[in-house]
Design an enzyme around this catalytic site. Structure first.
Site, PDB file in Angstrom:
ATOM      1  N   GLY A  70      -5.693 -58.729   8.706  1.00  0.00           N
ATOM      2  CA  GLY A  70      -6.020 -57.301   8.632  1.00  0.00           C
ATOM      3  C   GLY A  70      -6.518 -56.782   9.971  1.00  0.00           C
ATOM      4  O   GLY A  70      -6.341 -55.611  10.298  1.00  0.00           O
ATOM      5  N   SER A  97       0.976 -59.807  11.558  1.00  0.00           N
ATOM      6  CA  SER A  97       2.113 -59.745  10.611  1.00  0.00           C
ATOM      7  C   SER A  97       3.400 -59.405  11.355  1.00  0.00           C
ATOM      8  O   SER A  97       4.209 -58.597  10.899  1.00  0.00           O
ATOM      9  CB  SER A  97       1.849 -58.706   9.519  1.00  0.00           C
ATOM     10  OG  SER A  97       0.648 -58.982   8.865  1.00  0.00           O
ATOM     11  N   GLY A 155       1.981 -59.800   5.585  1.00  0.00           N
ATOM     12  CA  GLY A 155       0.780 -60.646   5.481  1.00  0.00           C
ATOM     13  C   GLY A 155      -0.545 -59.900   5.403  1.00  0.00           C
ATOM     14  O   GLY A 155      -1.408 -60.237   4.591  1.00  0.00           O
ATOM     15  N   GLU A 156      -0.731 -58.903   6.232  1.00  0.00           N
ATOM     16  CA  GLU A 156      -2.061 -58.310   6.344  1.00  0.00           C
ATOM     17  C   GLU A 156      -2.273 -57.049   5.508  1.00  0.00           C
ATOM     18  O   GLU A 156      -3.401 -56.680   5.217  1.00  0.00           O
ATOM     19  CB  GLU A 156      -2.352 -58.037   7.818  1.00  0.00           C
ATOM     20  CG  GLU A 156      -2.514 -59.343   8.570  1.00  0.00           C
ATOM     21  CD  GLU A 156      -2.517 -59.175  10.066  1.00  0.00           C
ATOM     22  OE1 GLU A 156      -1.423 -58.954  10.642  1.00  0.00           O
ATOM     23  OE2 GLU A 156      -3.593 -59.256  10.663  1.00  0.00           O
ATOM     24  N   MET A 157      -1.171 -56.414   5.137  1.00  0.00           N
ATOM     25  CA  MET A 157      -1.301 -55.160   4.369  1.00  0.00           C
ATOM     26  C   MET A 157      -2.230 -55.303   3.159  1.00  0.00           C
ATOM     27  O   MET A 157      -3.134 -54.486   2.954  1.00  0.00           O
ATOM     28  CB  MET A 157       0.095 -54.664   3.978  1.00  0.00           C
ATOM     29  CG  MET A 157       0.114 -53.410   3.131  1.00  0.00           C
ATOM     30  SD  MET A 157      -0.095 -53.714   1.370  1.00  0.00           S
ATOM     31  CE  MET A 157       1.508 -54.345   0.919  1.00  0.00           C
TER      32      MET A 157
END
Ligand code: MCN
Ligand code: FES
Ligand code: FES
Length: 906
Positions: free
Chosen positions: A533, A698, A867-869
């Site tokens: 994130g 990501s 990945g980070e969403m």
């Protein structure tokens, strides 16, 4: 010593063991059954679960003296084999329930015992079982694991057959968008996927074990380090301090030019100062780890203790001394200047709202602690194996400090049991590199969980003040922000992180006029490293809670206020550029019925009265795929007698780089008519694989996915004959043509200006809209997440199992961030339990994912990253739901029961 006759996986064995040793040590080191993993080594994670006389036990807290004569032990090796999988192993593969795979053997063994007791469990029964046996997973959000157990039970009851659930790629079909099973799944479910500690046990005899002398204070001048006593201890091979380091002894933090320091403040081994608790002062080497450990206690360190600044605010105080003499504690500034001056707009606006926010030091808590080893190869090269997810960065960051010729230095990524971003920073590469370069010996280093907590980076806390101005209809007119980032003592990527603050505060909404200012601050708390994130969970928390506050002030629904302001054609991001797609309106339309239902359900339950209050909250989830600016990657593809080898450095934390590479390669290689099994993946070894950039931001699907595709397409094009058929390997060799082809990819984009924040840093973004439903116990203040519903738009889906696994896992970490996780107290937050990692019952079984696939113009065949969403702002939705439930507005995380209770009382 004691003698025991044991039945291990059905085989009678006679063992001689130390009664005080642990069952996990016995299995791993004496029996070479390394399928049993050791994570916490404190009985908290279940990674070491085995079945002892029919009961699940945690082998790391079972002493051999308590393993009785004739005991029957079942480990993962006894559950099923590659050729003859247990239904649980098969179902685990089908559901993508092994991401990094570190928890997998423990979970499967635990589930074997469950199904032996009850072949027809309910989902809640499965969850209760794993809760009771303390099986923790940091990757999957637990849902795929429960799915796998339920399907395994159905298989065992004969209600379904393997063919009903096993994914088989239809002939001629492309692999992208399917639920194809990742290549590493088989090894992960059978316990044969070796992690660093497993490889460590296979190193040659004579390998030195490194143990560290580490700082026990947070800030001090070093007056002397005396190693003489330690060196005299029999069995000690060498004790190394900064004096022995052949290089500059500094890690290069790759500072921005605007950084007021040179970015080279982190020592490999401390010389003049200690900057944080856990800083390494000396390395003790011995072939016997316990001797090395004992010798560490004999190293004498004389210190002049200095005031420790444990937060940005303390380090910014007027009388604070410089942590790095010569560099101010506030060492980097950046901002956003978009549109007109905001002050007059705030003066005139119908509605304004302002608040302070804090998102703290979330610890990553991978199940596997940091581990690695090093050696000199036969060509005189220094080879370091670690959990690096940024091989080429770490090479660049550590070569000079170690003092090794960069051309004679190679980093290899071991199979990693999760990193979640902490390994975007070098951790032990410098220490291992120095130890081997000086001694020329192979060296092994593993961190205990305490060391892992103390000497790996954490999420950097943001102290934020944010204001919105809106017109009478609720259209956002302007935003002002001011924030300070506590990055601990080392600046590595702290400047970039602060820039992320300028990118994600207010993201998702069209805000024509912005003034935002962020600063990076050196402190003596744990150094800040990337965490999934990366800056968005801090930034979005402020604006996603503030928009709820604005809605309340206006007397409108927060969902509707968001809907009015989300990006539409013509709107711009805080960077003043158009988003690449406009998908938020559609996503909100899809979520609306769920929101309406959730609000009605909560109102109904609240009407019934009682101890619990129910509520629903929403947040936007956004993250940009990439490092910012032009982002590049490289890969190669080579025809071989057996098929095609594909090489890249798509480092795998557990997210599925193997599967990502396979589907990009397979689809591009389809003209050759090869099967997936004929594709050999060669990954993450700098000696063999090119610079694909780090697995952070990501970015890998977009950059390395594309580079891999291009490499394969280049190969296919080179093999094409005039008649449209393709050359075989033998024909290529006979024609004297090259067998290997490179692929490169660069995203479009411009770096944003550091002062104005204007630019176009990301080729594409990942978007989501999340609905959280919570209940709050008004007696205890404890909030529980009952349900999550997400509309996810990450462009085209690469692999359904990977994407859903990423979303479940990210959301589960968001629950932790919202409610429990912290590393503020370096002496207390030192275990999974104390640092607040969610167990299975803390994560709802009810997580609904709605996919919306808006094709991304500069994606990988329409795909952005994922990945980070899911960890960008779920905590904001949860905190908004807490307010909706009980009227307590939490602006400083985590929302611990005592904070909610204090709010209720107030
Ligand atoms: N993917 C896909 N379709 C898409 C996008 C991605 O199938 N449209 C798949 C990819 O093939 C990959 C995964 O999803 O397997 C994540 O891809 P991407 O978003 O491109 O990110 P990276 O591969 O660069 O992975 C890094 C990202 C980050 S930055 C952190 S931190 C993180 C994460 O992914 N840490 C993780 N996910 C993690 N998952 C696990 N299990 N463990 C970690 O430590
Ligand atoms: Fe044994 Fe964590 S419970 S390693
Ligand atoms: Fe469970 Fe990684 S798959 S910890």
């Amino acid at each position: 010593m004691i003698k025991r006759t044991l039945f291990i996986n059905g085989v009678e064995t006679r063992a001689v063991v130390d009664p005080q040793s642990k069952l996990s040590e016995f299995l791993r080191t004496q029996m070479h059954l390394t399928g049993t993993k050791v994570g916490c080594n404190k009985g908290e994670c279940g990674a070491c679960s085995v079945i002892l006389n029919g009961k699940v036990v945690r082998a790391c807290i079972t002493r051999m003296k308590n393993v009785k004569e004739d005991a029957e032990i079942i480990t993962i090796e006894g559950v099923g084999s590659r050729e003859n999988l247990h239904p649980l192993q098969l179902a685990w593969m089908v559901h993508g329930a092994a991401q990094c795979g570190f928890c997998t053997p423990g979970f499967i063994v635990s589930a074997v015992a469950l199904l032996e007791e009850n072949i027809n469990p309910t989902r809640e029964g499965v969850r209760d079982w794993f809760q009771k046996h303390r099986n923790l997973c940091r990757c999957t959000g637990y849902i795929p694991i429960v799915d796998a157990v339920m399907d395994a039970a159905r298989l065992m009851r004969g209600e379904i057959k393997t063919e009903d659930i096993w994914y088989k790629l239809p002939q001629g079909a492309q692999m992208m968008g399917t639920a194809y099973i990742r290549p590493s799944a088989l090894a992960k479910v059978t316990g044969t996927w070796d992690f660093g500690a497993d490889l460590g046990l296979q190193l040659p005899k004579g390998t030195l074990h490194a143990k560290l002398v580490q700082a026990e204070v947070s800030h001090a001048n070093i007056l002397s380090i005396d190693t003489s006593e330690a060196e005299k201890m029999p069995g000690v091979y060498r004790v190394l301090t900064y004096k022995d380091v052949p290089g500059t002894n500094r890690i290069n933090g790759l500072a921005f030019p605007q950084n007021k320091g040179d970015g080279k403040e982190r020592p490999i081994l401390c010389d003049k100062k200690i900057f944080q608790y856990g800083d390494p002062l000396a390395i003790v080497l011995s072939t016997d780890p316990s001797i090395a450990e004992e010798a560490c206690k004999k190293v004498k360190v004389e210190l002049e203790v200095l005031p420790a600044y444990m937060s940005a605010l303390e380090a910014m105080a007027e009388d604070a001394i410089e942590i790095h003499p010569g560099t101010p504690n506030v060492y980097f500034d950046c901002g956003v200047i978009k549109g007109e001056e905001t002050a007059p707009i705030f003066d005139k606006a119908k509605y304004t709202v302002e608040d302070d926010f804090y998102v703290g030091r979330q610890p990553h808590m991978p199940l596997e602690n940091d581990t690695g080893f090093s050696y000199m190869d036969e060509d005189g090269k220094l080879i370091v194996h670690s959990k690096s997810i940024a091989l080429h960065f770490h090479h660049l960051m550590t070569a000079e400090g170690i003092g090794v010729d960069p051309d004679k230095y190679v980093i290899v990524e071991n199979n990693a049991g999760g990193t979640f971003g902490y390994k975007f920073s070098p951790t032990m590469e410098g220490l291992l590199g120095v130890a081997t370069l000086v001694t020329k010996q192979p060296v092994y280093l593993e961190f205990t969980q305490d060391q892992h907590f103390a000497y790996t980076g954490k999420r950097s806390p943001f102290f934020m003040n944010v204001k919105f101005a809106a017109d009478e209809d609720g259209k956002l007119l302007a935003m002002e922000g001011d924030f300070s980032v506590d990055h601990g003592p080392y600046c590595e990527f702290g400047d970039l992180l602060t820039i992320r603050g300028t990118q994600f505060m207010g993201a998702g909404y069209n805000i024509p006029h912005i003034r935002n200012h962020g600063r990076t601050v050196a402190t003596n708390h744990e150094w800040g490293s990337a965490f999934r994130g990366y800056g968005s969970p801090q930034s979005l928390f402020s604006t996603e809670v503030l928009i709820d506050e604005l809605a309340e002030k206006m007397g409108v629904d927060p969902f509707d206020l968001r809907y009015k302001n989300v990006y539409r054609p013509g709107d711009t991001t805080p960077q003043g550029c158009e988003p690449e797609v406009f998908c938020l309106v559609d996503a909100m339309d899809k979520l609306k019925p769920y929101y309406v239902e959730a609000k009605a359900k909560a109102a109904e339950k609240n009407k019934e009265g009682g101890e619990f209050k129910y509520g629903a909250g929403v947040s936007l989830l956004i993250y940009g795929a990439g490092l910012g600016g032009v982002d590049t990657s490289e890969a190669w593809a080579e025809i071989t007698p057996k098929g095609v080898s594909v090489g890249n450095s798509w480092e795998d934390h557990g997210q599925g780089a193997d599967m990502g590479t396979l589907y990009h390669a397979y689809d591009a290689l389809m003209p050759l008519g090869i099967t997936p099994e004929q594709i050999r993946l060669v990954m993450n070894d700098m000696e063999k694989t090119p610079n694909s950039g780090p697995s952070g931001g990501s970015r890998s699907t977009v950059t390395t996915g594309n580079a891999t595709r291009v490499a394969c397409e280049n190969l296919v094009n080179a093999l094409r004959k005039p008649d449209g058929t393709y050359m075989t390997y033998d024909e290529v060799v006979a024609a004297g043509l090259p067998t290997k082809y490179e692929g490169k990819w660069a995203t479009p984009g411009t770096d944003q200006d550091v002062v104005t924040g204007q630019g176009d840093p990301f080729a594409n973004y990942m978007y989501g809209v999340l609905l959280a439903e919570v209940k709050v116990n008004t007696t205890t203040g404890k909030a529980t997440v009952d349900q999550l519903t997400i509309v996810s738009d990450i462009g085209k889906i690469g692999n359904v199992l990977l994407v859903e696994g990423q979303i479940y896992g990210g959301l589960a970490q968001g629950i932790g961030l919202a409610l429990t996780e912290d590393y503020e107290d370096i002496h207390f937050h030192t275990s999974f339990t104390k640092a607040g990692m969610p167990q299975i019952k803390d994560v709802p079984d009810n997580i609904k994912i709605i996919h919306q696939e808006t094709e991304r113009p500069d994606g990988a065949r329409g795909a952005s990253g994922v990945g980070e969403m899911p960890l960008s702002a779920p905590h904001a939705a949860i905190v908004n739901a807490i307010y909706d439930a009980c009227g307590v507005r939490i602006t400083k995380l985590p929302a611990l029961p005592e904070k909610i209770l204090a709010g209720l009382k107030a």
